[in-house]
Design an enzyme around this catalytic site. Structure first.
Site, mmCIF file in Angstrom:
data_model
loop_
_atom_site.group_PDB
_atom_site.id
_atom_site.type_symbol
_atom_site.label_atom_id
_atom_site.label_comp_id
_atom_site.label_asym_id
_atom_site.label_seq_id
_atom_site.Cartn_x
_atom_site.Cartn_y
_atom_site.Cartn_z
ATOM 1 N N ARG A 310 6.083 -21.893 -2.909
ATOM 2 C CA ARG A 310 5.889 -22.884 -3.961
ATOM 3 C C ARG A 310 6.518 -24.194 -3.511
ATOM 4 O O ARG A 310 7.539 -24.205 -2.815
ATOM 5 C CB ARG A 310 6.531 -22.425 -5.283
ATOM 6 C CG ARG A 310 5.756 -21.334 -6.009
ATOM 7 C CD ARG A 310 4.420 -21.853 -6.527
ATOM 8 N NE ARG A 310 3.732 -20.898 -7.392
ATOM 9 C CZ ARG A 310 2.863 -19.994 -6.973
ATOM 10 N NH1 ARG A 310 2.597 -19.914 -5.674
ATOM 11 N NH2 ARG A 310 2.269 -19.187 -7.822
ATOM 12 N N GLU A 339 1.045 -30.683 -7.468
ATOM 13 C CA GLU A 339 -0.199 -30.456 -6.724
ATOM 14 C C GLU A 339 -1.367 -31.015 -7.528
ATOM 15 O O GLU A 339 -1.567 -30.614 -8.668
ATOM 16 C CB GLU A 339 -0.416 -28.962 -6.465
ATOM 17 C CG GLU A 339 0.594 -28.366 -5.512
ATOM 18 C CD GLU A 339 0.433 -26.861 -5.331
ATOM 19 O OE1 GLU A 339 -0.270 -26.236 -6.159
ATOM 20 O OE2 GLU A 339 1.015 -26.323 -4.390
ATOM 21 N N HIS A 358 -3.134 -25.735 -1.313
ATOM 22 C CA HIS A 358 -2.759 -24.445 -1.908
ATOM 23 C C HIS A 358 -3.909 -23.440 -1.779
ATOM 24 O O HIS A 358 -4.443 -22.933 -2.765
ATOM 25 C CB HIS A 358 -2.366 -24.615 -3.383
ATOM 26 C CG HIS A 358 -1.504 -23.503 -3.887
ATOM 27 N ND1 HIS A 358 -0.587 -23.666 -4.909
ATOM 28 C CD2 HIS A 358 -1.412 -22.185 -3.523
ATOM 29 C CE1 HIS A 358 0.025 -22.516 -5.156
ATOM 30 N NE2 HIS A 358 -0.465 -21.606 -4.324
#
Length: 394
Positions: A310, A339, A358
């Site tokens: 993360r 993000e 991601h």
């Protein structure tokens, strides 16, 4: 052993009208999660109160009927398709087992829809689970998260409503380990930069002094040796890498020997020795900004930091400073905070960092496996059977 136990449990799930036993058909080989990114699964009894609720706990008696005979249980999703909705083929899979109710449909007819909804399917961290939503769903039993990370869910608050939370640790391990290796190789050999040079209209020749570094026989330090971290180690062994790891709990000796991994009780020892440091931890208050200015300063100036956990595990301001000042050689990040990053964020303007959107589990196979695993979990809860992957508040 894990597989046979899981299959025997899931065979017992009684089927509702029109349902195939997807929980049995699609259960994955590794049920026990050794992971840093998921919580230990310990079965407990869900409690309902028959008197007026307090502290958010719902008031369903044991005999409450929330579905008509033969009707599929309702599952709330944000939407189907679009920018943030459930992918259409996954929605089709869900429809085999549930009556899908979108957030728009729910908000348009709360009184009727709230009675039907027994579960929520969380896809890409949506829909947002807050107190207002939980209070409006009196028959909610389970939130099925598609993915292993649950830092977007307030587990204690959800638990106070008597609602279970599940995740999908088994589907994510291989693709996430793959992206970790891909980032390490791409950064080491400067693939993104090289591609830009090769296709640039300004390129007239290839410079002979444009060099990367080798992964083979280098030292890899893995911080977080859960199921994903261990799969990274398995892959790294094929490159003849020296493997160090730091974890809350040490792995069994035979597991260490199988991948040639050496345990570092202190993370500082791992940071000082590693050519590549890969972060594979769950985001918790303890791991928030786990890697900051001090930790970056302990790394070799030739080292690369890789993050597949993360974004908030790294102090990004400290990382920008370290990359600019050559405290470390490079970074490769599949995750950031937030993000996506703001378009003027300094990380986006550095040539010694690779950032991907991601995509650790962004494969056709993984997305389907996560949905299948989430469905198996939800069905287990609704049928009052043992739950393969339940998450608990600490």
């Amino acid at each position: 052993m894990f597989r046979s136990k899981a299959l025997s449990l899931l065979k017992l799930i009684p089927l509702m009208s029109g349902q195939s036993n997807l929980a049995y058909k699609f259960i994955h080989p590794v049920i026990a999660c050794h992971g840093h990114r998921c919580h230990r699964s310990v079965i407990y009894k869900q409690w309902y109160r028959t008197r007026p609720h307090s502290a958010g706990r719902r008031t369903i008696s044991a005999g409450t009927k929330v579905m008509a005979q033969g009707e599929l249980p309702g599952v709330l999703i944000l939407d189907i398709g679009g920018t943030h909705g459930v992918l259409e083929d996954l929605a089709a899979l869900l429809k085999k087992h549930f009556h899908l109710i979108t957030m728009k449909e729910f908000l348009g007819n709360k009184e009727e829809m709230s009675k039907k909804i027994q579960s929520v399917f969380v896809f890409e961290c949506r829909p947002t689970i807050d107190r207002e939503l939980l209070e409006s769903l009196p028959n909610l039993k389970v939130i099925g998260n598609s993915g292993v990370g649950v830092d977007h869910l307030d587990l204690k608050m959800i638990s106070s409503f008597g609602v279970k939370v599940t995740n999908t640790p088994n589907a994510v391990a291989d693709p996430t380990a793959d992206i970790g290796m891909a980032l390490m190789l791409a950064s080491a050999r400067r693939l993104v930069e090289g591609c830009q040079i090769a296709v640039s209209p300004d390129t007239k020749y290839f410079a002979v002094d444009w060099l990367g570094v080798e992964v083979s026989r280098a030292t890899l330090g893995i911080i977080g040796m859960g199921s994903i971290g261990y799969k990274v180690a398995q892959r790294a062994r094929a490159f003849n890498m020296r493997i160090l790891y730091h974890n809350r709990n040490r792995r069994r000796k035979e597991e260490e020997e199988a991948v040639g991994a050496h345990y570092c009780a202190k993370m500082e020892d791992l940071l000082q020795q590693s050519d590549f440091v890969m972060l594979v931890v769950n985001l918790t208050p303890e791991t928030h900004k786990l890697i900051g200015r001090k930790e970056l300063g302990l790394m070799k100036p030739t080292a690369t930091l890789i993050n597949i956990s993360r974004g908030a595990v790294i102090d990004q301001d400290a990382l920008v400073e370290a990359l600019r000042n050559k405290v470390i050689r490079a970074a490769a990040l599949d995750v950031t905070y937030p993000e996506p990053l703001p378009r003027d964020h300094p990380l986006l303007n550095l040539n010694n960092v690779i950032i991907t959107p991601h995509i650790g589990t962004a494969t056709v196979q993984a997305i389907h496996m996560m949905a299948e695993e989430a469905i198996a979990n939800i069905l287990a809860v609704l049928n009052d059977q043992p739950i393969p992957s339940e998450v608990f508040p600490k």
